[in-house]
Design an enzyme around this catalytic site. Structure first.
Site, mmCIF file in Angstrom:
data_model
loop_
_atom_site.group_PDB
_atom_site.id
_atom_site.type_symbol
_atom_site.label_atom_id
_atom_site.label_comp_id
_atom_site.label_asym_id
_atom_site.label_seq_id
_atom_site.Cartn_x
_atom_site.Cartn_y
_atom_site.Cartn_z
ATOM 1 N N TYR A 1 -9.685 3.783 2.615
ATOM 2 C CA TYR A 1 -10.253 2.653 3.353
ATOM 3 C C TYR A 1 -11.763 2.801 3.511
ATOM 4 O O TYR A 1 -12.480 1.801 3.605
ATOM 5 C CB TYR A 1 -9.575 2.513 4.722
ATOM 6 C CG TYR A 1 -8.209 1.885 4.634
ATOM 7 C CD1 TYR A 1 -8.060 0.502 4.653
ATOM 8 C CD2 TYR A 1 -7.068 2.667 4.511
ATOM 9 C CE1 TYR A 1 -6.810 -0.091 4.567
ATOM 10 C CE2 TYR A 1 -5.816 2.092 4.423
ATOM 11 C CZ TYR A 1 -5.683 0.713 4.446
ATOM 12 O OH TYR A 1 -4.442 0.140 4.343
ATOM 13 N N TYR B 1 8.760 -3.419 -8.954
ATOM 14 C CA TYR B 1 9.970 -4.081 -9.432
ATOM 15 C C TYR B 1 11.036 -4.028 -8.341
ATOM 16 O O TYR B 1 11.295 -2.971 -7.755
ATOM 17 C CB TYR B 1 10.501 -3.402 -10.704
ATOM 18 C CG TYR B 1 9.530 -3.486 -11.855
ATOM 19 C CD1 TYR B 1 9.428 -4.642 -12.626
ATOM 20 C CD2 TYR B 1 8.681 -2.426 -12.145
ATOM 21 C CE1 TYR B 1 8.515 -4.738 -13.666
ATOM 22 C CE2 TYR B 1 7.763 -2.500 -13.189
ATOM 23 C CZ TYR B 1 7.684 -3.658 -13.935
ATOM 24 O OH TYR B 1 6.765 -3.751 -14.959
ATOM 25 N N GLY C 1 13.742 -17.938 -12.164
ATOM 26 C CA GLY C 1 13.354 -16.970 -13.179
ATOM 27 C C GLY C 1 13.695 -15.555 -12.764
ATOM 28 O O GLY C 1 14.771 -15.271 -12.228
ATOM 29 N N GLU D 1 1.164 1.918 7.819
ATOM 30 C CA GLU D 1 1.529 2.693 6.635
ATOM 31 C C GLU D 1 2.042 4.077 7.019
ATOM 32 O O GLU D 1 2.999 4.584 6.421
ATOM 33 C CB GLU D 1 0.335 2.777 5.690
ATOM 34 C CG GLU D 1 0.041 1.442 5.020
ATOM 35 C CD GLU D 1 -1.406 1.258 4.601
ATOM 36 O OE1 GLU D 1 -2.117 2.274 4.435
ATOM 37 O OE2 GLU D 1 -1.823 0.102 4.448
ATOM 38 N N HIS E 1 0.824 -1.205 0.000
ATOM 39 C CA HIS E 1 0.000 0.000 0.000
ATOM 40 C C HIS E 1 0.864 1.264 0.000
ATOM 41 O O HIS E 1 0.571 2.230 -0.717
ATOM 42 C CB HIS E 1 -0.915 0.012 1.221
ATOM 43 C CG HIS E 1 -2.100 -0.896 1.087
ATOM 44 N ND1 HIS E 1 -3.075 -0.998 2.058
ATOM 45 C CD2 HIS E 1 -2.481 -1.737 0.098
ATOM 46 C CE1 HIS E 1 -3.993 -1.869 1.671
ATOM 47 N NE2 HIS E 1 -3.653 -2.328 0.478
ATOM 48 N N TYR F 1 11.664 -3.005 -3.120
ATOM 49 C CA TYR F 1 11.172 -2.744 -4.476
ATOM 50 C C TYR F 1 10.658 -1.312 -4.565
ATOM 51 O O TYR F 1 10.490 -0.617 -3.551
ATOM 52 C CB TYR F 1 10.055 -3.723 -4.852
ATOM 53 C CG TYR F 1 8.902 -3.765 -3.870
ATOM 54 C CD1 TYR F 1 7.913 -2.783 -3.873
ATOM 55 C CD2 TYR F 1 8.797 -4.794 -2.934
ATOM 56 C CE1 TYR F 1 6.853 -2.816 -2.971
ATOM 57 C CE2 TYR F 1 7.748 -4.835 -2.028
ATOM 58 C CZ TYR F 1 6.781 -3.843 -2.050
ATOM 59 O OH TYR F 1 5.742 -3.872 -1.153
ATOM 60 N N VAL G 1 6.643 -12.226 -3.206
ATOM 61 C CA VAL G 1 5.741 -12.669 -4.265
ATOM 62 C C VAL G 1 5.573 -11.545 -5.271
ATOM 63 O O VAL G 1 5.258 -10.414 -4.886
ATOM 64 C CB VAL G 1 4.356 -13.063 -3.691
ATOM 65 C CG1 VAL G 1 3.387 -13.405 -4.815
ATOM 66 C CG2 VAL G 1 4.493 -14.259 -2.754
#
Length: 407
Positions: free
Chosen positions: A98, A208, A280, A140, A88, A191, A396
């Protein structure tokens, strides 16, 4: 903590709500996007919506959070919510959003469950929702504060300094500050989000991993082109909208909109032996970690495992070897489904990754990234080798259905 009244009501209704939760979340997204089409166009991942992955991840998170109010397990609550909060923050989510989710989620609950949603049932699930939402809002806020930005103010423009092919279908982009100011630092394994405006006018966002060591001078991300695929049974996995746009259209000198780095797959500040496992394009956070370890002359035992379709498909193949060679106590094992004319030898193997012959040092911290089935298989193998569950960390690429799965 839930009130005693809400706790007992959740205990009584969780089986019914849990059985219908995927129907509820699917209807929720449909209702929310009908009322706020800009959210589907400019914020949510349209590909994940088409495949149903986001709906399943949300359903799993809500059901798991509710269940954990009945049998408290703070470690699992932290795991589930930390990953959501970091995602988030990387999207710039703000507290007011929210309330939008609440409105359409509870409309969906009432529509799916009908008369079973009495005022008492609605009040109990409302309490669950706002407990989860307020916890996320607080987490957050902490992430924004630690990053030194105002709530939701995570976007900036960067310039592409370099573009380099890492394999036939992957490219890396080296990004620098647009105004010459230092870039925010990051932890190895984190990321950032990239937002692009597509030809149909939509602003789509993807995350990414940063595939280089932390630096305030530049950031590097690695992007894999993703073609559409038809699976057995006829279902279609759509092409990667943002990744393909970047692969085909972004070059040196171009500007990109990106966010401050976030993410909770980060190296712990200790000297525990490391196991870095990837498949990968899941190699990218491992490249960031290894670059950092090599730059800091780390001397702990490090085992690097990578699986790929073939050597020509392996992004950062030569760089991975160079980094492992710079680390005095690092070893590498690679598996390729197709070795071509090469023969298996030493640490080079043909087939799928197998931990059977790999020695795992006591106290090892394992970091996993790759397709979800691959990581779940690796996790089972690590548990069988007595690696503590709390020492198995993962990332993930896409909706996270692991954290909310039964322990």
């Amino acid at each position: 903590m839930l009130s005693p009244t809400a706790t007992e009501m959740i205990r009584a209704t969780l089986p019914a709500v849990g059985a219908a939760i995927e129907d509820i979340t699917t209807l929720f997204y449909r209702k929310m996007f009908a009322a706020h089409p800009e959210l589907e166009r400019d914020l949510f991942n349209r590909g994940n919506q088409k495949q149903g992955g986001q709906q399943k991840a949300l359903a799993g998170a809500i059901a798991a959070f509710a269940a954990l109010q009945l049998e408290p397990d703070q470690a699992r609550v932290d795991l589930i919510l930390s990953r959501i909060a970091n995602k988030h923050a990387s999207l710039g989510i703000e507290p007011a959003q929210y309330a939008i989710v609440h409105t359409h989620l509870f409309e969906a609950i009432v529509e799916v469950l009908g008369d079973a949603v009495t005022p008492e049932v609605a009040a109990a699930w409302d309490e669950v929702y706002w407990l989860m939402a307020q916890t996320l809002i607080s987490m957050e806020a902490g992430l924004y504060q630690a990053a030194g930005v105002a709530v939701g103010d995570v976007w900036r423009q960067v310039r592409v300094r370099d573009r380099r092919h890492e394999s036939a279908d992957t490219v890396s982009f080296v990004l620098t500050s647009a105004d010459g100011a230092p870039l925010p630092s990051f932890a190895p394994g984190q990321y950032l989000s990239v937002g692009v405006h597509l030809p149909d006018g939509a602003r789509q966002i993807r995350q990414y991993s940063l595939s280089s060591a932390p630096s305030r001078d530049d950031w590097r991300i690695t992007v894999k082109r993703v073609d559409a695929r038809i699976l057995a049974g006829g279902s279609v996995i759509p092409a990667g909208e943002v990744s393909n746009f970047l692969f085909h259209n972004v070059f040196e000198g171009d500007m990109l909109n990106v966010t401050t780095p976030f993410g909770d797959l980060v190296l712990q500040d200790d000297d525990a032996p490391l196991l870095l496992v990837s498949a990968g394009i899941g190699c990218t956070p491992m490249m960031g970690m290894l670059s950092h370890l090599a730059e800091t002359d780390d001397s702990r035992p490090i085992t690097v495992l990578h699986a790929d379709r073939s050597p020509s498909n392996h992004a950062h193949r030569a760089e991975l070897t160079e980094l492992v060679e710079r680390l005095p106590f690092a070893v590498m094992h690679r598996w390729y489904e197709d070795l071509g004319v090469r023969r298996p030898e030493g640490s080079l193997r043909e087939g799928r990754a197998d931990l059977g012959e790999i020695t795992i040092a006591p106290g090892t911290r394992a970091y996993l990234c790759g397709p979800l089935p691959f990581m779940l298989g690796m996790r089972e193998a690590l548990l069988a080798k007595d690696v503590a569950p709390e020492n198995i960390h993962y990332e993930v690429f896409g909706p996270d259905s692991w954290a909310a799965a039964p322990a």
